[in-house]
Design a protein around this motif. Structure first.
Motif, PDB file in Angstrom:
ATOM      1  N   GLY A 307       0.713  -1.294   0.084  1.00  0.00           N
ATOM      2  CA  GLY A 307      -0.010  -0.127  -0.636  1.00  0.00           C
ATOM      3  C   GLY A 307       0.510   1.384   0.065  1.00  0.00           C
ATOM      4  O   GLY A 307       0.452   2.703  -0.893  1.00  0.00           O
ATOM      5  N   VAL A 308       2.092   1.264   1.061  1.00  0.00           N
ATOM      6  CA  VAL A 308       2.871   2.710   0.427  1.00  0.00           C
ATOM      7  C   VAL A 308       3.854   1.986  -0.688  1.00  0.00           C
ATOM      8  O   VAL A 308       3.898   3.471  -1.313  1.00  0.00           O
ATOM      9  CB  VAL A 308       3.680   2.468   1.090  1.00  0.00           C
ATOM     10  CG1 VAL A 308       4.749   3.513   1.677  1.00  0.00           C
ATOM     11  CG2 VAL A 308       3.743   2.421   3.072  1.00  0.00           C
ATOM     12  N   LEU A 309       4.161   0.656  -0.498  1.00  0.00           N
ATOM     13  CA  LEU A 309       4.789   1.171  -2.326  1.00  0.00           C
ATOM     14  C   LEU A 309       4.676   1.835  -3.282  1.00  0.00           C
ATOM     15  O   LEU A 309       5.124   2.662  -4.312  1.00  0.00           O
ATOM     16  CB  LEU A 309       5.324  -0.256  -2.296  1.00  0.00           C
ATOM     17  CG  LEU A 309       6.330  -0.908  -3.728  1.00  0.00           C
ATOM     18  CD1 LEU A 309       7.442   0.235  -3.215  1.00  0.00           C
ATOM     19  CD2 LEU A 309       6.297  -2.297  -3.810  1.00  0.00           C
ATOM     20  N   VAL A 310       3.168   1.022  -3.466  1.00  0.00           N
ATOM     21  CA  VAL A 310       2.030   1.951  -4.907  1.00  0.00           C
ATOM     22  C   VAL A 310       2.701   2.874  -5.154  1.00  0.00           C
ATOM     23  O   VAL A 310       2.207   3.448  -6.088  1.00  0.00           O
ATOM     24  CB  VAL A 310       0.765   0.990  -4.966  1.00  0.00           C
ATOM     25  CG1 VAL A 310      -0.545   1.686  -3.775  1.00  0.00           C
ATOM     26  CG2 VAL A 310       0.022   1.598  -6.378  1.00  0.00           C
ATOM     27  N   ASP A 311       2.126   4.400  -4.440  1.00  0.00           N
ATOM     28  CA  ASP A 311       2.526   5.584  -3.936  1.00  0.00           C
ATOM     29  C   ASP A 311       3.939   6.219  -4.241  1.00  0.00           C
ATOM     30  O   ASP A 311       3.992   6.855  -5.463  1.00  0.00           O
ATOM     31  CB  ASP A 311       1.763   6.582  -2.481  1.00  0.00           C
ATOM     32  CG  ASP A 311       1.545   7.269  -2.804  1.00  0.00           C
ATOM     33  OD1 ASP A 311       0.540   8.224  -3.316  1.00  0.00           O
ATOM     34  OD2 ASP A 311       2.215   8.424  -1.815  1.00  0.00           O
ATOM     35  N   VAL A 312       4.743   4.957  -3.990  1.00  0.00           N
ATOM     36  CA  VAL A 312       5.747   5.881  -4.259  1.00  0.00           C
ATOM     37  C   VAL A 312       6.641   5.750  -5.529  1.00  0.00           C
ATOM     38  O   VAL A 312       7.110   6.247  -6.079  1.00  0.00           O
ATOM     39  CB  VAL A 312       6.860   4.897  -2.778  1.00  0.00           C
ATOM     40  CG1 VAL A 312       8.513   5.256  -3.599  1.00  0.00           C
ATOM     41  CG2 VAL A 312       6.522   5.232  -1.840  1.00  0.00           C
TER      42      VAL A 312
END
Length: 417
Positions: A307-312
């Protein structure tokens, strides 16, 4: 003796019937995911290109489906030399796959995986790719490219399968495959007109209907509960495994949504709902490889990271001026890569974090890197050849006015007097 034989035959018929119903239901649910792709991608593009993206998803199903029927299935599941096969496919009931469902039903559920992979590309090339050029690429992708990777991963004699590569439902074979093809296609096409200013700054082009995109996301979310559990390919004897897969699939997706909400809130001062939709999908993509071999707590951790990786990843691709209107590369490519490697870390028996050593991790990393590189390189070559011959991008006039009105003569929304 005759009575024993009769009982055995009856038991076989019952097992085949139960497994057939299970796989048929899951295959139908997977097919419904195309509706999710259509709505999600349509909502994330501008109103003037809504019907063009729906047309591309229809092309995924029709052109891709015929290609997978004529050529692709035989390449994927015929008698393999480890790298490829060439077989009559759907008409050959002796493929050595030890299934309890008919070969034709197996073809249909595998078709769902093939067209899901190519549907990832349609979002990344939205609003600027010629429809017939896209149709040609879809045919090549589903006839040859995807089937080769499926052969490596899921054919019992595939070179990755023999090495012990674990990609239960396709973080690599479907999502990284589609995601890195999308990356290559987006690079060759270039960004949409006006996406990036001359000074390099981003000019956001918001989607026209975010509720539509959200509904598409919910349909894809639902579809994943056919996608992952259906990969058991049988119900009899798999009741515990099905429960594990379903639970892990949900936990990772929920965790992905939560971490995206929290991350975007603290980063931007408010929750980014559009990114949260992709965060849920990122969790689903990341757990797809290892949903059969990780425990529930690991599924939550995998989802939180995704979930964090997608925004990054979305921010990164914008910084290097790779225009992806729906975030397909970040959701599917990057999290397909992460999810596959996560198996080598979190697998309950062979994962590095559970005392299993590095062997599985090395195999997982090798597999996804080969698949991602293969998909990117071949797509880049094909798209470049098409660009220099038949062309891949619509005219400036068509892109500015809208593909719907110019190419299709119809618009998604009619103004009533």
């Amino acid at each position: 003796m005759e009575e024993v034989t009769t009982i055995a035959l009856e038991q076989t018929e019952i097992i085949n019937a139960i497994d057939t119903v299970w796989v048929a239901i899951c295959a139908a649910i997977i097919f419904l995911m195309e509706g999710g792709f259509a709505l999600l991608e349509a909502g994330f593009v501008r109103a003037k290109n809504t019907m063009s993206i729906i047309a591309k998803v229809i092309i995924d199903i029709t052109f891709g489906g015929i290609a997978f029927y004529l050529v692709g299935f035989g390449i994927a599941y015929g008698n393999s030399n480890g790298w490829f096969a060439f077989d009559t496919g759907i008409t050959n009931n002796d493929l050595g796959l030890s299934l309890t469902v008919s070969n034709k039903l197996f073809w249909f559920i595998q078709l769902g995986f093939a067209i899901a992979a190519i549907s990832i590309v349609s979002g990344a090339v939205a609003e600027r790719m010629k429809v017939w050029s896209y149709a040609l690429f879809v045919f090549i992708f589903c006839a040859i490219m995807y089937p080769l990777v499926a052969n490596w991963v899921w054919n019992p004699d595939g070179w990755l399968a023999v090495r012990g590569f674990n990609d239960f439902a396709g973080s690599s074979a479907v999502h990284a495959m589609g995601g890195f093809a999308a990356l290559a296609a987006a690079i060759v096409l270039g960004p949409r007109i006006g996406k990036y200013q001359k000074n390099g700054e981003l000019n956001p082009i918001p989607g026209h209907n975010l509720p539509l995109a959200a509904v598409g996301g919910f349909i894809l979310w639902f579809g994943w509960f056919g996608f992952n559990p259906g990969s058991t390919l049988s119900a009899v004897g798999n009741w515990e495994l099905i429960g594990t897969v379903v639970t892990n699939t949900f936990l990772a997706s929920a965790a992905g949504g939560i971490s995206t909400m929290v991350y975007t809130y603290f980063k931007y001062g408010q929750i980014d709902i559009t990114m949260t939709i992709n965060g849920v999908l990122a969790g689903l993509v990341a757990i797809t490889a290892g949903c059969n071999v990780v425990d529930s707590s690991s599924a939550v951790i995998i989802g939180l990271i995704a979930g964090v990786l997608v925004d990054v990843a979305v921010i990164f691709f914008d910084k290097i001026k790779i225009d992806d209107p729906v975030g397909a590369i970040a959701v599917h490519g990057i999290n397909g890569l992460f999810g596959t490697i996560a198996v080598g870390l979190f697998a309950s028996e062979k994962g590095l974090f559970f005392g299993g050593g590095s062997d599985l991790l090395i195999t997982q990393a090798l597999g996804v890197l080969v698949i991602g590189s293969f998909s990117f390189l071949i797509t880049f070559i094909i798209m470049t050849i098409m660009k220099k011959t038949i062309g891949v991008r619509v005219s400036r006039r068509e892109e500015t006015a809208g593909i719907d009105a110019v190419s299709f003569g119809v618009e998604a929304y009619t103004t009533f007097e």
